[in-house]
Write a protein that holds these residues in place. Structure first.
Motif, short mmCIF file in Angstrom:
data_model
loop_
_atom_site.label_atom_id
_atom_site.label_comp_id
_atom_site.label_asym_id
_atom_site.label_seq_id
_atom_site.Cartn_x
_atom_site.Cartn_y
_atom_site.Cartn_z
N SER A 21 1.70 -3.73 -6.87
CA SER A 21 2.88 -3.47 -6.05
C SER A 21 2.66 -2.19 -5.26
O SER A 21 1.99 -1.26 -5.74
CB SER A 21 4.12 -3.31 -6.95
N PRO A 22 3.21 -2.10 -4.04
CA PRO A 22 3.03 -0.88 -3.26
C PRO A 22 3.82 0.28 -3.87
O PRO A 22 4.85 0.08 -4.52
CB PRO A 22 3.59 -1.26 -1.89
N LEU A 23 3.33 1.49 -3.66
CA LEU A 23 4.08 2.68 -4.08
C LEU A 23 5.33 2.81 -3.24
O LEU A 23 5.39 2.34 -2.10
CB LEU A 23 3.22 3.93 -3.89
N ASP A 24 6.34 3.46 -3.79
CA ASP A 24 7.52 3.75 -2.98
C ASP A 24 7.22 4.92 -2.05
O ASP A 24 6.13 5.51 -2.09
CB ASP A 24 8.75 4.02 -3.85
N ALA A 25 8.17 5.26 -1.17
CA ALA A 25 7.92 6.26 -0.14
C ALA A 25 7.56 7.61 -0.75
O ALA A 25 6.63 8.29 -0.28
CB ALA A 25 9.14 6.38 0.77
N HIS A 26 8.30 8.01 -1.78
CA HIS A 26 8.04 9.32 -2.40
C HIS A 26 6.64 9.39 -2.99
O HIS A 26 5.86 10.30 -2.71
CB HIS A 26 9.09 9.59 -3.49
N SER A 139 5.96 -1.10 3.78
CA SER A 139 5.03 -1.66 2.81
C SER A 139 4.64 -3.07 3.23
O SER A 139 5.47 -3.86 3.67
CB SER A 139 5.63 -1.66 1.40
N VAL A 140 3.34 -3.36 3.10
CA VAL A 140 2.77 -4.68 3.40
C VAL A 140 1.80 -5.02 2.28
O VAL A 140 0.86 -4.26 2.02
CB VAL A 140 2.01 -4.67 4.75
N GLY A 141 2.05 -6.14 1.60
CA GLY A 141 1.19 -6.48 0.47
C GLY A 141 1.22 -5.37 -0.56
O GLY A 141 2.28 -4.91 -0.97
N GLU A 142 0.05 -4.90 -0.97
CA GLU A 142 -0.02 -3.83 -1.96
C GLU A 142 -0.01 -2.45 -1.33
O GLU A 142 -0.06 -1.43 -2.03
CB GLU A 142 -1.29 -3.96 -2.80
N TYR A 143 0.08 -2.37 0.00
CA TYR A 143 -0.10 -1.11 0.70
C TYR A 143 1.23 -0.46 1.07
O TYR A 143 2.16 -1.12 1.53
CB TYR A 143 -0.92 -1.31 1.98
N ALA A 144 1.28 0.85 0.88
CA ALA A 144 2.36 1.68 1.41
C ALA A 144 1.83 2.37 2.66
O ALA A 144 0.76 3.00 2.63
CB ALA A 144 2.81 2.70 0.38
N LEU A 145 2.55 2.24 3.76
CA LEU A 145 2.16 2.86 5.03
C LEU A 145 3.15 3.95 5.36
O LEU A 145 4.38 3.74 5.28
CB LEU A 145 2.14 1.82 6.15
N LEU A 146 2.66 5.12 5.74
CA LEU A 146 3.50 6.24 6.15
C LEU A 146 3.14 6.63 7.57
O LEU A 146 1.95 6.75 7.91
CB LEU A 146 3.31 7.44 5.22
N PHE A 147 4.15 6.82 8.40
CA PHE A 147 3.97 7.25 9.78
C PHE A 147 4.85 8.48 9.99
O PHE A 147 6.06 8.43 9.75
CB PHE A 147 4.36 6.14 10.74
N LEU A 148 4.25 9.56 10.46
CA LEU A 148 4.98 10.82 10.56
C LEU A 148 4.65 11.50 11.89
O LEU A 148 3.49 11.82 12.15
CB LEU A 148 4.60 11.73 9.39
N PRO A 149 5.66 11.72 12.75
CA PRO A 149 5.39 12.40 14.03
C PRO A 149 5.04 13.87 13.81
O PRO A 149 5.51 14.50 12.87
CB PRO A 149 6.72 12.27 14.79
#
Length: 323
Positions: A21-26, A139-149
């Motif tokens: 499972s993907p990690l949560d945002a934190h 989150s997509v599949g098992e991946y957590a994606l973070l985008f930060l300006p």
């Protein structure tokens, strides 16, 4: 027991293992803090920091997307952020970074490329298109994606401690604009930033249109697409609303303009989407490229009258219709 049987047994056991499972945002932010902080340090101008973290809390890849540029995410080797899990499409997501004013942090726009696997945002809701002016988690599949300006060199230094950096982020406020009616808000709180009254607005947008008919109604037509090749000649009149949602071109059935008979065209080749006052053409990691003359393009605004070549097989002519 013969080796072949043992190999079969091991393979079968592997298929039965549960997917991560993907990690949560934190947790994803804490895992990626050092990489994000490093990217922020080397960014020379306003940009979006993008990072992928897998279910084992390992940073898979981290990149800088400068304002005016795009990032294609998926399994294809041409993707700028590559996710190798089988649960991810070859071309799964497109991110675009664009500053509203010079010297300001970019607004993030993220689209699912009609994969029928919507990404989840921080509040656990499925989405196919969002925009954000601060931290965006998907989150997509098992991946957590973070985008930060980031503002680049003028950005204040990041806190060295990951937890301190997390709590300094503005709280996220979700605004639903997928259907008519008053916006629905939901907040993800951040204790330090909330005292300052700062918010990151994350706006849910409508999906990319799966199918584009022969013509829009005459009153709604805002522009015309003309396609020319040895095997295909057709025109499409397109409304501004449809372009704001986005139109995909490619050989895959999920594309709004289907080019199945053209072998030089990738399954998902090009995204046309209206962003602010510009109609953008975004090449979605195509194999044979998108060209303006001899120049290979990745992301480009189209003029009121403009032409591109997809591979060496199809000419795309765009014309803005004026009342």
């Amino acid at each position: 027991m013969p080796d072949t049987n043992e190999r079969t047994r091991v393979a079968a056991l592997g298929e039965l293992m549960p997917r991560l499972s993907p990690l949560d945002a934190h947790d994803a932010f804490i895992s990626a803090h050092d990489r994000l902080r490093g990217l922020a340090y080397i960014a020379r101008r306003p940009a979006v920091l993008a990072v992928a973290v897998d279910g084992h809390a390992r940073v898979i890849e981290a990149v800088i997307v400068e304002s005016g540029h795009s990032l294609v995410i998926g399994r294809h080797t041409g993707c700028g952020l590559r996710l190798t899990s089988g649960g991810v499409s070859l071309r799964h997501l497109v991110l675009h970074a664009q500053s509203d004013e010079p010297g300001t942090a970019p607004v993030i726009r993220l689209w699912d490329l009609n994969t029928e696997q919507p990404f989840l945002t921080e509040d656990g809701q499925p989405n196919v298109a969002v925009s954000a002016q601060g931290l965006l988690y998907a989150s997509v599949g098992e991946y957590a994606l973070l985008f930060l300006p980031t503002l680049g060199p003028s950005e204040p230094p990041w806190p060295e401690r990951a937890e301190q950096a997390w709590h300094a982020l503005p709280p996220r406020q979700f605004i639903d604009r997928r259907s008519p009616g008053a916006p629905r808000l939901r907040h993800i709180r951040s204790q330090l930033a909330e005292e300052r009254g700062d918010y990151t607005n994350i706006v849910r947008l409508g999906p990319l249109r799966l199918l584009l008919g022969e013509h829009e109604s005459p009153g709604a037509a805002w522009g015309e697409l003309r396609l020319e090749s040895e095997k295909k000649k057709e025109r499409h009149r397109v409304s501004l609303e449809r372009l704001e949602q986005g139109v995909l071109l490619g050989r895959y059935e999920r594309c709004g303009i289907l080019l199945a008979e053209l072998g030089q065209i990738s399954r998902v080749h090009l995204l046309l989407v209206q962003v602010g006052t510009h109609l953008l053409a975004i090449d979605t990691a195509s194999t044979n490229g998108t060209w303006r003359g001899s120049s290979h393009i990745e992301t480009t605004p189209l003029e009121d009258s403009d032409s591109l070549e997809l591979g060496d097989e199809l000419l795309l002519h765009w014309c803005r219709l004026h009342a």
